[in-house]
Design a protein around this motif. Sequence first.
Motif, short mmCIF file in Angstrom:
data_model
loop_
_atom_site.label_atom_id
_atom_site.label_comp_id
_atom_site.label_asym_id
_atom_site.label_seq_id
_atom_site.Cartn_x
_atom_site.Cartn_y
_atom_site.Cartn_z
N GLY A 86 73.12 41.43 33.78
CA GLY A 86 72.39 40.28 33.24
C GLY A 86 73.19 39.62 32.14
N ASP A 87 72.76 38.42 31.74
CA ASP A 87 73.46 37.70 30.70
C ASP A 87 72.49 36.75 30.00
OD1 ASP A 87 75.61 36.67 29.16
OD2 ASP A 87 75.85 35.01 30.57
N LEU A 88 72.44 36.79 28.68
CA LEU A 88 71.53 35.94 27.92
C LEU A 88 71.86 34.46 28.08
CD1 LEU A 88 71.25 37.94 24.59
CD2 LEU A 88 69.39 37.51 26.19
N GLY A 89 73.13 34.14 28.20
CA GLY A 89 73.53 32.75 28.26
C GLY A 89 73.34 32.04 26.93
N ASP A 90 73.52 30.73 26.95
CA ASP A 90 73.39 29.90 25.75
C ASP A 90 72.13 29.05 25.90
OD1 ASP A 90 73.57 27.83 23.83
OD2 ASP A 90 75.76 27.99 23.78
N GLN A 91 71.05 29.45 25.23
CA GLN A 91 69.78 28.76 25.40
C GLN A 91 69.88 27.27 25.04
OE1 GLN A 91 66.79 29.30 26.73
NE2 GLN A 91 66.20 27.24 26.08
N GLN A 92 70.42 26.98 23.88
CA GLN A 92 70.44 25.58 23.45
C GLN A 92 71.33 24.73 24.35
OE1 GLN A 92 70.41 24.65 19.28
NE2 GLN A 92 69.80 26.71 18.72
N ARG A 93 72.41 25.29 24.83
CA ARG A 93 73.24 24.56 25.78
C ARG A 93 72.48 24.31 27.08
NH1 ARG A 93 78.95 26.67 28.40
NH2 ARG A 93 79.25 24.91 29.83
N SER A 94 71.68 25.31 27.51
CA SER A 94 70.95 25.17 28.77
C SER A 94 69.89 24.07 28.71
CB SER A 94 70.28 26.50 29.15
OG SER A 94 69.12 26.75 28.37
N GLU A 95 69.51 23.65 27.50
CA GLU A 95 68.52 22.59 27.34
C GLU A 95 69.11 21.20 27.56
OE1 GLU A 95 66.89 23.28 23.47
OE2 GLU A 95 66.44 25.39 23.94
N HIS A 96 70.45 21.13 27.61
CA HIS A 96 71.13 19.85 27.78
C HIS A 96 72.11 19.85 28.95
CE1 HIS A 96 69.50 18.69 23.85
NE2 HIS A 96 69.89 19.90 23.43
N ASP A 97 72.46 21.05 29.41
CA ASP A 97 73.48 21.20 30.44
C ASP A 97 72.87 21.91 31.65
OD1 ASP A 97 75.64 21.87 32.03
OD2 ASP A 97 76.87 22.69 30.41
N VAL A 98 72.66 21.16 32.72
CA VAL A 98 72.03 21.74 33.91
C VAL A 98 72.87 22.88 34.47
CG1 VAL A 98 71.33 21.26 36.29
CG2 VAL A 98 70.79 19.62 34.48
N ALA A 99 74.18 22.74 34.38
CA ALA A 99 75.05 23.79 34.91
C ALA A 99 74.84 25.12 34.20
CB ALA A 99 76.51 23.36 34.80
N GLU A 100 74.65 25.09 32.86
CA GLU A 100 74.40 26.32 32.11
C GLU A 100 73.03 26.90 32.47
OE1 GLU A 100 74.78 29.49 29.24
OE2 GLU A 100 76.10 28.35 30.57
N ALA A 101 72.03 26.02 32.60
CA ALA A 101 70.70 26.50 32.99
C ALA A 101 70.77 27.16 34.37
CB ALA A 101 69.71 25.35 33.00
#
Length: 247
Positions: A86-101
């Motif tokens: 698993g990976d937490l990822g970057d929450q705030q980036r995922s709010e603006h970047d569909v690829a990260e989400a």
Amino acid sequence: MRHVIVFGATSAIAAEVCARWAARGDRLHLVGRDPDKLAAVAARCAGAEVTTAAGDFTDLARAEALAHEGVAALGGRVDVALVAHGDLGDQQRSEHDVAEAARIVQTNFLSVIALLVPLANALERQRSGTLAVITSVAGERGRPRNYTYGAAKGALHVYLQGLRSRLYPAGVSVTTLKLGPVDTPMTVGHPKNALFATPQRAARDIDRAIARRAVVAFVPWYWRPILFVVRHTPEPLFQRLGFLSGR
């Protein structure tokens, strides 16, 4: 001697679980992304029969193949399959970047499904065994600090509920492992508090939950009452409590 597959075996928690099982004499097939880290975990399991395989779980076709290959590596019999990546990822980036989400959802939900489909079918055919999957307490309620990751883990929880009922007549158990924060490299940038567990504590609790074929286990146990309150706090009140709903 049990036949065990561990996916995401190079994570700090999974490596501790592998060491416990190797000391017990289990036969292990360890799967992870980094061959060097896999070799290090295998070295910790010296004395047990260990095989390894490397691959990127976010490549769904490769993930499915790794599951099939793992079953074959153990001679077609699997007593326990633990999915631990698993990976937490970057929450705030995922709010603006569909690829990260999308990457967060792919890593924490779809790649797990790609493993579980062939594993479930293999255990259903043999009519025995345990599937154990590490999810997260983040899936209990959406919070601004991690709701993309939490949504993926929440979806996985629902998937495991259905899978558990489907496999019940075949004598296959499905254990959902809901981890609270653990002091590992994945949380290295997060402020620590008394609720953080050590990898060793988490590994012990995971081992015990799988041994008793638990349906859902909170790791550590104290997250069960905490999340009961969090889950049932009314939305208007929840949004006013910064320690719950803040970043």
